[in-house]
Design an enzyme around this catalytic site. Sequence first.
Site, PDB file in Angstrom:
ATOM      1  CE  LYS A 189       8.933 -34.830 -27.519  1.00 46.44           C
ATOM      2  NZ  LYS A 189      10.266 -35.433 -27.422  1.00 46.44           N
TER       3      LYS A 189
HETATM    4  C1  PLP Z   1       7.479 -37.329 -32.748  1.00 51.29           C
HETATM    5  C2  PLP Z   1       7.563 -38.140 -31.487  1.00 51.29           C
HETATM    6  N1  PLP Z   1       6.707 -39.147 -31.313  1.00 51.29           N
HETATM    7  C3  PLP Z   1       6.724 -39.897 -30.192  1.00 51.29           C
HETATM    8  C4  PLP Z   1       7.644 -39.671 -29.200  1.00 51.29           C
HETATM    9  C5  PLP Z   1       7.665 -40.580 -28.001  1.00 51.29           C
HETATM   10  O1  PLP Z   1       7.420 -39.860 -26.821  1.00 51.29           O
HETATM   11  P1  PLP Z   1       7.752 -40.470 -25.391  1.00 51.29           P
HETATM   12  O2  PLP Z   1       9.203 -40.263 -25.150  1.00 51.29           O
HETATM   13  O3  PLP Z   1       6.894 -39.631 -24.448  1.00 51.29           O
HETATM   14  O4  PLP Z   1       7.348 -41.885 -25.390  1.00 51.29           O
HETATM   15  C6  PLP Z   1       8.559 -38.627 -29.324  1.00 51.29           C
HETATM   16  C7  PLP Z   1       9.542 -38.386 -28.255  1.00 51.29           C
HETATM   17  O5  PLP Z   1      10.603 -37.902 -28.420  1.00 51.29           O
HETATM   18  C8  PLP Z   1       8.528 -37.843 -30.498  1.00 51.29           C
HETATM   19  O6  PLP Z   1       9.404 -36.862 -30.684  1.00 51.29           O
END
Ligand code: PLP
Length: 383
Positions: A189
């Site tokens: 990210k």
């Molecule tokens: C749009 C979106 N929402 C939620 C998430 C979930 O994030 P995490 O991996 O930190 O739980 C991601 C992760 O790739 C994402 O791209």
Amino acid sequence: MGATEITPELPLFDLRLEPEDVEAVAEALRSGWLTLGPRTAAFEEAFAAHLGARHAIALSSCTAALHLAYLAAGVGPGDEVIVPSFTFVATAGAVLHCGAIPVFAEIASREAPTLDIEDVERHITPRTKAVTVVHYAGYPAAADRLRELCDANGLALIEDAAHAPSATLAGRKLGTWGLAGVFSFFSNKVLSVGEGGLLCTDSEEVAAMARSLRSHAMTSGTLDRHEGRATTYDVVGVGFNYRMDEPRAALALSRMERLEAEVARRRELTLRYRELLAGISGVLVPFEDADVARSSCYVLPVMLERESLQADVARRLRERGIQTSLLYPSIHRFTAYRERFPGVSLPVTELASQTELTLPLFPHMTHADQDRVALELAAALAR
Ligand SMILES: Cc1ncc(COP(=O)(O)O)c(C=O)c1O
């Protein structure tokens, strides 16, 4: 000797940490206190200030942040939450964790692949509790108009800003338009620490609930007891272990110093990509040049002309040492969702999922890297 043997691999995303990042983590390790503590509090304060939000609660992931945001919005068994299908599965999965039903709405177009407001409106029922807007690839969706729609219908707006630290809409940071905004600090990210997330809100109640539920709804934390502020605790709800830890918070805090500079570089590279790709026929680059300055430019998505090209072009680029990805397969087409919610049909989303290709983008990518991607993409499409 083939070109793949002599050209270096170009990854989709390349994480570069600086010596001060490593030192910040080492310092956290040397401190002897590894879970939720002063560095996490300092990171929360810095991120809240960055957003202009009243509260920021650091968590173990953005998935955890979505779960807590839905619970704070009162989402429970039988309720409906309207979400896009053109997003990562966590946006909808966290709705299911509340015993509620994700209702998939269409994206506006392949040019602007974020929620179609008219379609959201069509999906509102008496059981709708919330709408989740995703700022796809870090570009602002119409959170302002969705906020009006939600207010008019008594619904909570949740912003999935996983991709979008530092991005804005009408001069206001993404993540601050709704009841709660959530961010991801996952490895690839914009602000990555490995695993991590954050929920921001202006609501005292939502903040208190998120802080409580991230640590089993205990009335005191381990640090409070360690430092003698409390000797025991009560449990006043059914919570989770969604805590961030100190080494990750230290890394996040250290990396935040460079966030604006890195996003500026992402924007510069994105504008240059847009120029390079404009000359390749059959490639549509979503969003507009004017959107770039408001975006975190998390990734560079392109849409190809036909479904049949996607796998072929990705394979040819891979053979030439260029890694690509697909953001995103439609959630409603995954087995677990097809089985639960058969008959969902979202033609624009499905076409986007079948034609999208995500190209490499990271702050220290060079112009030569970009030229190579554009050249190879053009060659792959010309075959
Ligand atoms: C749009 C979106 N929402 C939620 C998430 C979930 O994030 P995490 O991996 O930190 O739980 C991601 C992760 O790739 C994402 O791209």
